[in-house]
Design a protein around this motif. Structure first.
Motif, PDB file in Angstrom:
ATOM      1  N   THR A   1      -8.729   3.811  -4.061  1.00  0.00           N
ATOM      2  CA  THR A   1      -8.907   3.176  -5.070  1.00  0.00           C
ATOM      3  C   THR A   1      -9.280   1.978  -5.223  1.00  0.00           C
ATOM      4  O   THR A   1      -9.010   0.961  -4.208  1.00  0.00           O
ATOM      5  CB  THR A   1      -7.666   3.206  -6.281  1.00  0.00           C
ATOM      6  N   PHE A   2     -10.001   1.405  -6.135  1.00  0.00           N
ATOM      7  CA  PHE A   2     -10.428   0.344  -6.416  1.00  0.00           C
ATOM      8  C   PHE A   2      -9.743  -0.672  -7.952  1.00  0.00           C
ATOM      9  O   PHE A   2     -10.186  -0.031  -8.521  1.00  0.00           O
ATOM     10  CB  PHE A   2     -12.241  -0.445  -5.545  1.00  0.00           C
ATOM     11  N   GLU A   3      -8.679  -1.684  -7.859  1.00  0.00           N
ATOM     12  CA  GLU A   3      -8.390  -1.662  -9.092  1.00  0.00           C
ATOM     13  C   GLU A   3      -8.689  -3.070  -9.649  1.00  0.00           C
ATOM     14  O   GLU A   3      -8.853  -3.927  -8.580  1.00  0.00           O
ATOM     15  CB  GLU A   3      -7.555  -1.614  -9.207  1.00  0.00           C
ATOM     16  N   ASP A   4      -9.328  -3.421 -10.765  1.00  0.00           N
ATOM     17  CA  ASP A   4      -9.322  -4.435 -11.516  1.00  0.00           C
ATOM     18  C   ASP A   4      -8.027  -4.723 -12.506  1.00  0.00           C
ATOM     19  O   ASP A   4      -7.321  -3.782 -12.421  1.00  0.00           O
ATOM     20  CB  ASP A   4     -10.480  -4.407 -12.078  1.00  0.00           C
ATOM     21  N   GLU A   5      -7.945  -6.029 -12.991  1.00  0.00           N
ATOM     22  CA  GLU A   5      -6.543  -5.828 -13.465  1.00  0.00           C
ATOM     23  C   GLU A   5      -6.029  -5.274 -14.665  1.00  0.00           C
ATOM     24  O   GLU A   5      -5.274  -5.289 -15.418  1.00  0.00           O
ATOM     25  CB  GLU A   5      -6.610  -7.570 -14.160  1.00  0.00           C
ATOM     26  N   GLU A   6      -7.172  -4.852 -15.693  1.00  0.00           N
ATOM     27  CA  GLU A   6      -7.126  -4.085 -16.662  1.00  0.00           C
ATOM     28  C   GLU A   6      -7.431  -2.592 -16.950  1.00  0.00           C
ATOM     29  O   GLU A   6      -7.969  -2.315 -18.131  1.00  0.00           O
ATOM     30  CB  GLU A   6      -8.817  -5.114 -17.686  1.00  0.00           C
TER      31      GLU A   6
ATOM     32  N   TYR B   1     -12.160   5.302  -8.269  1.00  0.00           N
ATOM     33  CA  TYR B   1     -11.480   6.259  -7.685  1.00  0.00           C
ATOM     34  C   TYR B   1     -12.440   6.893  -6.557  1.00  0.00           C
ATOM     35  O   TYR B   1     -13.711   7.547  -7.233  1.00  0.00           O
ATOM     36  CB  TYR B   1     -10.861   7.471  -8.068  1.00  0.00           C
ATOM     37  N   PHE B   2     -12.471   7.154  -4.962  1.00  0.00           N
ATOM     38  CA  PHE B   2     -12.852   7.412  -4.247  1.00  0.00           C
ATOM     39  C   PHE B   2     -12.293   8.678  -3.593  1.00  0.00           C
ATOM     40  O   PHE B   2     -11.364   8.550  -3.016  1.00  0.00           O
ATOM     41  CB  PHE B   2     -13.064   6.504  -3.247  1.00  0.00           C
ATOM     42  N   SER B   3     -13.219   9.445  -3.861  1.00  0.00           N
ATOM     43  CA  SER B   3     -12.555  11.272  -3.041  1.00  0.00           C
ATOM     44  C   SER B   3     -13.337  11.673  -2.184  1.00  0.00           C
ATOM     45  O   SER B   3     -14.754  11.771  -1.756  1.00  0.00           O
ATOM     46  CB  SER B   3     -12.925  12.316  -4.397  1.00  0.00           C
ATOM     47  N   GLN B   4     -12.448  11.457  -0.426  1.00  0.00           N
ATOM     48  CA  GLN B   4     -13.333  11.615   0.376  1.00  0.00           C
ATOM     49  C   GLN B   4     -12.893  12.825   1.198  1.00  0.00           C
ATOM     50  O   GLN B   4     -13.785  13.209   1.548  1.00  0.00           O
ATOM     51  CB  GLN B   4     -11.397  10.946   1.562  1.00  0.00           C
ATOM     52  N   GLY B   5     -12.936  14.041   0.134  1.00  0.00           N
ATOM     53  CA  GLY B   5     -13.741  15.125   0.138  1.00  0.00           C
ATOM     54  C   GLY B   5     -15.157  15.685   0.260  1.00  0.00           C
ATOM     55  O   GLY B   5     -15.907  16.373   0.685  1.00  0.00           O
ATOM     56  N   SER B   6     -14.915  14.745  -0.786  1.00  0.00           N
ATOM     57  CA  SER B   6     -16.670  15.530  -1.714  1.00  0.00           C
ATOM     58  C   SER B   6     -18.386  13.967  -1.582  1.00  0.00           C
ATOM     59  O   SER B   6     -18.542  13.787  -1.045  1.00  0.00           O
ATOM     60  CB  SER B   6     -16.462  15.508  -3.615  1.00  0.00           C
ATOM     61  N   GLY B   7     -16.447  12.393  -1.552  1.00  0.00           N
ATOM     62  CA  GLY B   7     -17.219  11.106  -1.411  1.00  0.00           C
ATOM     63  C   GLY B   7     -18.168  10.539  -2.573  1.00  0.00           C
ATOM     64  O   GLY B   7     -18.929  10.473  -2.489  1.00  0.00           O
ATOM     65  N   SER B   8     -17.358  11.796  -3.403  1.00  0.00           N
ATOM     66  CA  SER B   8     -17.424  11.322  -4.694  1.00  0.00           C
ATOM     67  C   SER B   8     -16.850  10.114  -5.042  1.00  0.00           C
ATOM     68  O   SER B   8     -16.116   9.788  -4.664  1.00  0.00           O
ATOM     69  CB  SER B   8     -17.871  12.020  -5.963  1.00  0.00           C
TER      70      SER B   8
ATOM     71  N   GLY C   1     -19.265   2.901   2.327  1.00  0.00           N
ATOM     72  CA  GLY C   1     -20.179   2.456   1.044  1.00  0.00           C
ATOM     73  C   GLY C   1     -19.170   1.646  -0.089  1.00  0.00           C
ATOM     74  O   GLY C   1     -19.099   0.894  -0.047  1.00  0.00           O
ATOM     75  N   PHE C   2     -17.761   2.701  -0.142  1.00  0.00           N
ATOM     76  CA  PHE C   2     -16.869   2.765  -0.591  1.00  0.00           C
ATOM     77  C   PHE C   2     -16.177   1.044  -0.797  1.00  0.00           C
ATOM     78  O   PHE C   2     -15.816   0.199  -1.281  1.00  0.00           O
ATOM     79  CB  PHE C   2     -15.849   3.250  -1.264  1.00  0.00           C
ATOM     80  N   ASP C   3     -15.818   0.997   1.059  1.00  0.00           N
ATOM     81  CA  ASP C   3     -15.398  -0.135   1.337  1.00  0.00           C
ATOM     82  C   ASP C   3     -15.961  -1.722   1.354  1.00  0.00           C
ATOM     83  O   ASP C   3     -15.357  -2.302   0.937  1.00  0.00           O
ATOM     84  CB  ASP C   3     -14.624   0.033   2.904  1.00  0.00           C
ATOM     85  N   THR C   4     -17.512  -1.063   1.214  1.00  0.00           N
ATOM     86  CA  THR C   4     -18.020  -2.576   1.604  1.00  0.00           C
ATOM     87  C   THR C   4     -17.650  -3.245   0.148  1.00  0.00           C
ATOM     88  O   THR C   4     -18.072  -4.281  -0.278  1.00  0.00           O
ATOM     89  CB  THR C   4     -19.602  -1.622   2.067  1.00  0.00           C
ATOM     90  N   MET C   5     -18.094  -1.836  -0.968  1.00  0.00           N
ATOM     91  CA  MET C   5     -18.729  -2.464  -2.344  1.00  0.00           C
ATOM     92  C   MET C   5     -17.056  -2.902  -2.576  1.00  0.00           C
ATOM     93  O   MET C   5     -16.846  -4.167  -3.563  1.00  0.00           O
ATOM     94  CB  MET C   5     -19.016  -1.150  -2.950  1.00  0.00           C
ATOM     95  N   THR C   6     -15.670  -2.527  -2.192  1.00  0.00           N
ATOM     96  CA  THR C   6     -14.888  -3.110  -2.483  1.00  0.00           C
ATOM     97  C   THR C   6     -14.579  -4.531  -1.989  1.00  0.00           C
ATOM     98  O   THR C   6     -14.187  -5.382  -2.819  1.00  0.00           O
ATOM     99  CB  THR C   6     -13.659  -2.603  -1.763  1.00  0.00           C
ATOM    100  N   GLN C   7     -15.090  -4.527  -0.844  1.00  0.00           N
ATOM    101  CA  GLN C   7     -14.955  -6.455  -0.627  1.00  0.00           C
ATOM    102  C   GLN C   7     -15.376  -7.137  -0.682  1.00  0.00           C
ATOM    103  O   GLN C   7     -16.120  -8.226  -1.545  1.00  0.00           O
ATOM    104  CB  GLN C   7     -15.258  -6.057   1.484  1.00  0.00           C
TER     105      GLN C   7
END
Lengths: 89, 306, 371
Positions: free
Chosen positions: A11-16, A21-28, B268-274
């Motif tokens: 995951t990547f989160e901002d404060e709000e 969410y990145f799924s490692q199965g599908s890569g989506s 791609g996800f990791d780089t975009m996160t950074q």
């Protein structure tokens, strides 16, 4: 009904309140709500039933009626399933 | 180091017509081959200050523009050759320079996966990079050209090249593409801007390219740390607004309009996160170029100071 | 001919001493042959990546990015394919690149794929198609002519494309058009197929080799011919080591499937190009499958041209003629003559309207190389 995560995720989160969410199965990659991210976090630790999930979510949600909560969680689970992020265990 | 303008015109044209002219653009070397006058004119005007490589070297991209045979020659059309193959439609000779520029972008778009590539204009000031992703028609090229003419260093008008697992961008400075009314807006904005001849009636309308290597270090390909991401949206008559954008939304937008975010998968996800962790994100809506410029300069002063 | 690609595949260490000018030729050769990722993996296996200059290495790396993504997507799609046909109890047999990747054969190292090719038993093809439709793979932009072309004359249903994920399936019920070879019995291939995991199969080693040869020599598209022969070479070398009795049974199996002629040409060019160690008696036995032996020198002339990397550095006189002859030949093999004329005419006509590419369209960047 018992649910499990389709694949591990990141995951990547901002404060709000929204989470990428990145799924490692599908890569989506998906933009999901905090509650959805919470469900995925719980399922990452192991399968859980709808009721167990509801219970866990209810702990953090005090400004919503029981019925509203149930409806929105059911809807959310359906959406997560349609997005191939969770599946019936 | 030999610059294109240092070559005598005969040698320049000879190389371009025969073995190919090798030009260094940011991290890449292009080998360009053509006998078309439009291309000779365009290159001598807009690439005068680019380094040319005369000794044996590795070229990343081999591009040729020429008729496939006498029939195309008679019809006044040419093919775009990439490694000897023709991935595009035939091109009218009068559009050949504009297409060469597009083709040079295209080569980077379909390969170059050692970078996360965002579809964005990129500029630099005080060794901090500003990334401006934008949909076609959002006015990013016009704004990008205006900033280039106002003391910013252009890093690219098309590709933000983010080396994997970094929050930096690698400069790939080439001419800025201007379409339709942007051409006149930029001419009016700065009468000293150097523009190619306008290609009329292309599939994108009128197209011209602007010389953009105006800074002393324009051709320095050292990675630049990123600090700012602005999503410009030009709209005639719109009221000016500048709002902080959620990084999660910016992430999704940039990913959607990336050339290879999906292809790179987890990397791609990791780089975009950074990258997202290193920038502040804003939505900019404007109808006046001056207002937009002022806003960008203001943000630069505020954000880059931190 | 300046086939550096062949030299490097033969002995990867040679590229350590390559000049910039040699890299300048090798990278386009590899790109046009869809072998950037293959080269990357070859050099990686031998710990040579660090010894080559960064600019060309970046291009090899770009190839491997696409390859890795395709492996991930293939795993994911296979999971959904198996679910889609779970109720039917039909075996799904993966073909070509998809099979090499899922079976983790040496031919998979860096192998790019575009579509997923599947073989299913003919009696169940409609049920399978319906199950795939229900799971989101739908037939797309085919007009009724295309539809008829695929179903009547080819050995597949029109390609199915997933409505969400865009993955493309080519579902075949035999490995060669019935119009070309009515005696090839696909049920024999399915009967001999090997299970990778429940519900998922690949062709048995000999059949995989025979199919690879057949596919190569019945395709009109030789743009990736060099890569396709490399597949064959790698399959042959691998199975010769891992399968007992492989060489002895190969020719009898090809006779049984009525595909001996294709096998002969496959073995011949794999050996000529990559030096595949084919036992002489196997080559001699397969030669019996060639009805018009006088044509062999002509075929050599044609094939040795089109099977080189598709790049001007490997160009020789008559390449264009060779490509055209083989294109016509492949259609002649596939279809009755009247239909052939119609099909070529239509293809040429359609291409004129479908070649448009928008270079500024970022979506275009997602169109990977075609298989």
């Amino acid at each position: 009904m018992q649910w499990c995560a389709s694949a591990p995720g990141k995951t990547f989160e901002d404060e709000e309140g929204l989470v990428v969410y990145f799924s490692q199965g599908s890569g989506s990659t998906h933009l999901i709500t905090e509650v959805a991210a919470f469900i995925l976090e719980v399922l990452a630790m192991g399968p859980a039933t709808t009721d167990e999930l509801l219970h866990q979510i209810a702990i953090g949600a005090d400004d919503i009626t029981e019925q509203e909560l149930q409806e929105s969680v059911h809807e959310l689970l359906e959406e997560l399933q349609a997005s191939e992020l969770i599946e019936a265990a | 180091m030999v610059l294109l303008k240092d070559l005598n015109p005969d040698e320049f044209q000879h190389r371009l017509k025969h073995q190919g002219l090798r030009i260094r653009c940011g991290p890449y070397v292009y080998n360009l081959q053509s006998a078309e006058q439009k291309i000779i004119d365009g290159l001598s005007l807009l690439y005068a200050d680019f380094e040319v490589i005369l000794e044996e070297t590795f070229a990343d991209f081999h591009i040729a523009m020429r008729p496939s045979g006498w029939s195309q020659q008679l019809r006044g059309v040419v093919e775009f050759y990439w490694d000897g193959r023709c991935p595009m439609n035939i091109i009218e000779v009068r559009h050949s320079y504009a297409f060469l520029e597009w083709g040079m972008n295209w080569c980077v778009s379909i390969g170059s996966d050692e970078y996360l590539k965002l579809h964005a204009a990129v500029l630099e000031k005080n060794n901090k990079a500003l990334i401006m992703p934008g949909l076609p028609g959002a006015g990013k090229s016009t704004l990008c050209a205006a900033l280039t003419l106002s003391g910013w260093r252009l890093l690219s008008d098309e590709h933000a090249l983010v080396p994997l697992h970094t929050g930096t961008v690698v400069p790939l400075c080439r001419p800025v593409s201007l379409k339709n009314e942007s051409i006149d807006i930029i001419r009016e904005f700065d009468s000293s801007a150097v523009l190619s001849q306008v290609a009329e009636e292309t599939h994108k309308g009128r197209v011209a390219h602007m010389k953009a290597d105006l800074a002393p270090n324009s051709h320095d390909a050292t990675p630049v740390p990123t600090a700012l991401m602005i999503f410009p949206q030009y709209e005639a008559g719109a009221e000016f607004s500048l709002r902080r954008k959620l990084k999660t939304e910016a992430f999704m937008f940039a990913g959607l309009h990336s050339f290879n975010y999906k292809l790179l998968g987890e990397t791609g996800f990791d780089t975009m996160t950074q990258l997202m962790r290193s920038v502040d994100c804003f939505d900019l809506r404007y109808s006046s170029l001056e207002e937009a410029l002022a806003a960008v300069n203001h943000l630069e002063a505020e954000v880059f100071k931190e | 001919m300046n086939n550096l690609l062949l030299q490097v595949i033969d002995n990867p260490a040679v590229c350590v001493d390559f000049t910039p000018g040699q890299w300048d030729v090798l990278i386009p050769q590899a790109r046009n042959s869809l072998l950037l990722a293959t080269l990357y993996r070859l050099l990686e296996q031998r710990d040579l990546l660090d010894k080559i200059p960064l600019p060309p290495r970046n291009h090899l790396f770009s190839g491997v990015v696409t390859h890795d993504r395709q492996m991930l997507s293939l795993d994911y799609e296979v999971k959904w394919l198996l679910r889609a046909v779970q109720q039917l109890e039909v075996p799904l047999v993966l073909l070509k690149g998809g099979a090499y990747l899922q079976a983790q054969l040496p031919a998979a190292g860096g192998r790019l794929i575009s579509d997923i090719d599947l073989l299913v038993p003919e009696p169940q093809i409609n049920a399978v198609e319906a199950a795939f439709n229900a799971a989101g793979w739908l037939g797309g932009h085919t007009d009724s002519y295309d539809e008829r072309y695929y179903r009547e004359w080819m050995h597949e249903i029109p390609p199915l494309s997933h409505i969400e994920r865009g993955s493309t399936l080519d579902v075949h019920h035999t490995i060669i058009p019935p119009t070309a070879n009515p005696n090839t019995d696909a049920s024999k291939l399915i009967a001999a197929a090997r299970e990778l995991r429940p519900g998922l199969m690949v062709l048995a080693p000999m059949d995989m080799v025979i199919h690879s040869a057949t596919h190569l020599f019945h395709e009109g598209d030789f743009n990736h011919g060099f890569r396709d022969v490399l597949d064959l070479d790698r399959l042959l070398r691998h199975f010769a080591e891992t399968e007992s009795g492989f060489w002895d049974e190969l020719v009898p199996r090809a006779i049984e499937l009525d595909l001996l002629k294709s096998l002969f040409y496959g073995l011949r060019y794999s050996q000529k190009i990559f030096g595949t160690p084919v036992p002489p008696q196997v080559l001699a036995a397969s030669y019996e499958g060639v009805p018009t032996k006088a044509l062999v020198p002509l075929m050599d002339f044609l094939f040795m041209r089109v099977l080189a990397p598709n790049h001007f550095s490997c160009a020789r006189r008559f390449d264009g003629v060779a490509r055209f002859c083989l294109y016509v030949r492949s259609h002649y093999l596939r279809m009755p003559m009247g239909l052939l004329v119609l099909h070529l005419g239509r293809k040429a006509w359609k291409r004129r309207f479908t070649k448009a590419v928008d270079v500024e369209d970022p979506e275009y960047a997602e169109d990977g190389d075609r298989d």
